[in-house]
Design a protein around this motif. Structure first.
Motif, PDB file in Angstrom:
ATOM      1  N   SER A 108       0.830  -1.208   0.000  1.00  0.00           N
ATOM      2  CA  SER A 108       0.000   0.000   0.000  1.00  0.00           C
ATOM      3  C   SER A 108       0.862   1.254   0.000  1.00  0.00           C
ATOM      4  O   SER A 108       0.616   2.195  -0.757  1.00  0.00           O
ATOM      5  N   ARG A 109       1.879   1.240   0.852  1.00  0.00           N
ATOM      6  CA  ARG A 109       2.749   2.408   0.943  1.00  0.00           C
ATOM      7  C   ARG A 109       3.484   2.636  -0.390  1.00  0.00           C
ATOM      8  O   ARG A 109       3.593   3.762  -0.868  1.00  0.00           O
ATOM      9  N   ALA A 110       3.959   1.564  -0.988  1.00  0.00           N
ATOM     10  CA  ALA A 110       4.697   1.672  -2.241  1.00  0.00           C
ATOM     11  C   ALA A 110       3.797   2.148  -3.387  1.00  0.00           C
ATOM     12  O   ALA A 110       4.205   2.972  -4.209  1.00  0.00           O
ATOM     13  N   ARG A 111       2.566   1.659  -3.426  1.00  0.00           N
ATOM     14  CA  ARG A 111       1.673   2.026  -4.524  1.00  0.00           C
ATOM     15  C   ARG A 111       1.210   3.476  -4.393  1.00  0.00           C
ATOM     16  O   ARG A 111       1.077   4.187  -5.398  1.00  0.00           O
ATOM     17  N   TRP A 112       0.970   3.926  -3.157  1.00  0.00           N
ATOM     18  CA  TRP A 112       0.606   5.326  -2.985  1.00  0.00           C
ATOM     19  C   TRP A 112       1.796   6.233  -3.302  1.00  0.00           C
ATOM     20  O   TRP A 112       1.641   7.309  -3.866  1.00  0.00           O
ATOM     21  N   VAL A 125       6.375  10.187  -5.086  1.00  0.00           N
ATOM     22  CA  VAL A 125       7.316  10.362  -3.975  1.00  0.00           C
ATOM     23  C   VAL A 125       7.926   9.013  -3.607  1.00  0.00           C
ATOM     24  O   VAL A 125       7.624   7.983  -4.218  1.00  0.00           O
ATOM     25  N   ALA A 126       8.772   9.006  -2.580  1.00  0.00           N
ATOM     26  CA  ALA A 126       9.406   7.771  -2.122  1.00  0.00           C
ATOM     27  C   ALA A 126       8.581   7.133  -1.015  1.00  0.00           C
ATOM     28  O   ALA A 126       7.922   7.832  -0.235  1.00  0.00           O
ATOM     29  N   SER A 127       8.630   5.808  -0.932  1.00  0.00           N
ATOM     30  CA  SER A 127       7.827   5.085   0.066  1.00  0.00           C
ATOM     31  C   SER A 127       8.051   5.566   1.499  1.00  0.00           C
ATOM     32  O   SER A 127       7.086   5.686   2.263  1.00  0.00           O
TER      33      SER A 127
END
Length: 272
Positions: free
Chosen positions: A72-76, A82-84
């Protein structure tokens, strides 16, 4: 050839529309957020039924729980440019701004100045106003034109001084809907060493912003207004995460996604 949106397909992505209690009604409840889409509901149900354990351990369900949160963090991060490690999930945008204001209050001093607007939602500007009052900071209000509801960037330029340290501004007003020139505002603020908090709650439901291009230090919006769970998403960039004091447990100080979330992440909602 003009593309045609298949409204029946769109409606089928939202289980709420198939419920008899909602028959024959139209909903214009923007302030209350959007309906959650089927994919969000399925992900939330899956987490609670299959992986509701402490994440990031070595056994299968815990490992998958952590992987889903990381995804989720990576896809957002990808969606926002921006960076994860710059992605922070919190219980709501209002709570995220509250924690931010408290953190800034620990590093600002009586000689510092802040700029707020009267076009902001109270949830974004109120906590900064109270923090400034508590610390005795000089606070300038960038006021909108009462006839149009718009902000004049030349007036913002007149308010900035070498002592300006924090600026809060909406990406778009929740009343008049006009988009503010965040990239220019941020450039002007950065020129005097000020940090910029941008409230994107009324913008993100219409277009997912390119936060990197805006160069805001903090960009916030509510996931429940983008077909998702009732959480706030906060992007914290330009080294600000390291500059602000840890607001969480002492052992979370080294975790970018936790240090501005005193309660820690809601595992299931983050994964969904």
């Amino acid at each position: 050839m003009t593309d045609v949106i298949d409204l029946n397909w769109v409606r089928s992505q939202f289980p709420a529309f198939a419920q008899s209690i909602n028959d024959g009604q139209s909903f214009f409840d923007n302030a209350g957020g959007s309906f959650a889409c089927r994919q969000t509901i399925d992900a939330l149900t899956s987490y609670y039924t299959e992986t509701k354990v402490q994440p990031y351990a070595g056994f299968a369900s815990s490992k998958r729980a952590g992987e889903e949160m990381d995804r989720s963090r990576a896809r957002w991060a990808e969606a926002l440019g921006v960076a994860s490690p710059e992605i922070v999930f919190g219980p709501s945008t209002s709570m995220n701004t509250f924690v931010l204001a408290d953190a800034f209050g620990q590093i600002l001093g009586p000689d510092d100045e802040v700029i707020v607007t009267n076009q902001d939602h109270e949830a974004n500007t109120g906590v900064v106003r109270r923090m400034a009052s508590r610390l005795g900071l000089t606070m300038h209000e960038w006021r909108m034109d009462p006839a149009t509801g718009l902000l004049d960037i030349e007036e913002f330029e007149a308010l900035i001084t070498p002592r300006t340290r924090l600026v809060t501004v909406p990406h778009a007003s929740n009343i008049v809907g006009q988009e503010n020139d965040i990239a220019r505002i941020t450039k002007l603020a950065h020129a005097v060493g000020a940090r910029v908090i941008v409230d994107g709650v009324s913008f993100a439901p219409h277009t997912i912003p390119d936060v990197a291009a805006l160069d805001a230090d903090v960009y916030l919006f509510s996931l429940y207004k983008t077909y998702s769970v009732h959480q706030g998403l906060m992007v914290v960039r330009n080294g600000l995460l390291d500059e602000l004091p840890n607001q969480a447990h002492f052992f979370s100080a080294g975790s970018p996604d936790k240090r501005l979330n005193p309660a820690g992440p809601d595992h299931a909602q983050v994964a969904a």
